[in-house]
Design a protein around this motif. Structure first.
Motif, short mmCIF file in Angstrom:
data_model
loop_
_atom_site.label_atom_id
_atom_site.label_comp_id
_atom_site.label_asym_id
_atom_site.label_seq_id
_atom_site.Cartn_x
_atom_site.Cartn_y
_atom_site.Cartn_z
N ARG A 137 0.83 -1.21 0.00
CA ARG A 137 0.00 0.00 0.00
C ARG A 137 0.86 1.26 0.00
O ARG A 137 0.47 2.28 -0.56
CB ARG A 137 -0.96 -0.01 1.18
N VAL B 14 -5.73 -3.25 -1.26
CA VAL B 14 -4.69 -3.37 -2.29
C VAL B 14 -5.35 -3.38 -3.67
O VAL B 14 -4.90 -2.70 -4.60
CB VAL B 14 -3.84 -4.65 -2.08
N ASP C 70 -6.77 0.16 -4.30
CA ASP C 70 -5.69 1.09 -4.64
C ASP C 70 -5.19 0.86 -6.05
O ASP C 70 -4.90 1.80 -6.80
CB ASP C 70 -4.51 0.94 -3.66
#
Length: 135
Positions: free
Chosen positions: A44, A112, A115
């Motif tokens: 991240r 994840v 993102d």
């Protein structure tokens, strides 16, 4: 989480990371992800660094695209079209993020995947705006 949900997360993540491997999201992104060792916090951080880079690039290209409208016959219509596209993209991105969190649940890989989606779609939006500059 159901097995199908876990498989969905894994397939989205693997597909996205494979796409990233062909072309980096930002300078050093692939090396950062490789060095993360699959640790969510580290991944991240790599993604956040990529987002900062991509968001800066998006803002710069957006301003340049809007300025390029000054060379158009109807600069106001040109600017309105770009603004309309940008606003629609923001709504799409935000709605998709909400959907992904809802659909994938609260697993450790969900942020994840989300993102990655945000970074990928931001990079695609930069490319769309660059079309205005490369005509």
């Amino acid at each position: 989480m159901k097995l199908a949900g876990v498989l969905a997360i894994a397939s989205v993540f693997v597909f996205s990371f494979t796409a990233v491997a062909d072309e980096e999201l930002s300078p050093g992104y692939n090396a950062c992800m490789s060095a993360s060792g699959g640790v969510t916090v580290q991944m991240r951080k790599c993604q956040n660094d990529a987002f900062i880079y991509l968001d800066g690039k998006l803002n710069k290209i957006y301003k340049q695209a809007m300025l390029s409208c000054n060379d158009e016959g109807d600069s106001k219509a040109c600017k309105n079209t770009i603004l309309k596209m940008q606003r629609a993209w923001i709504k799409y991105k935000e709605a998709t993020v909400d959907y992904l969190f809802m659909a994938l649940g609260d697993g450790t890989l969900t942020p994840v995947v989300v993102d990655d989606f945000v970074n990928q779609t931001t990079k695609e939006q930069v490319k769309k705006l660059e079309l205005m500059l490369n005509r």
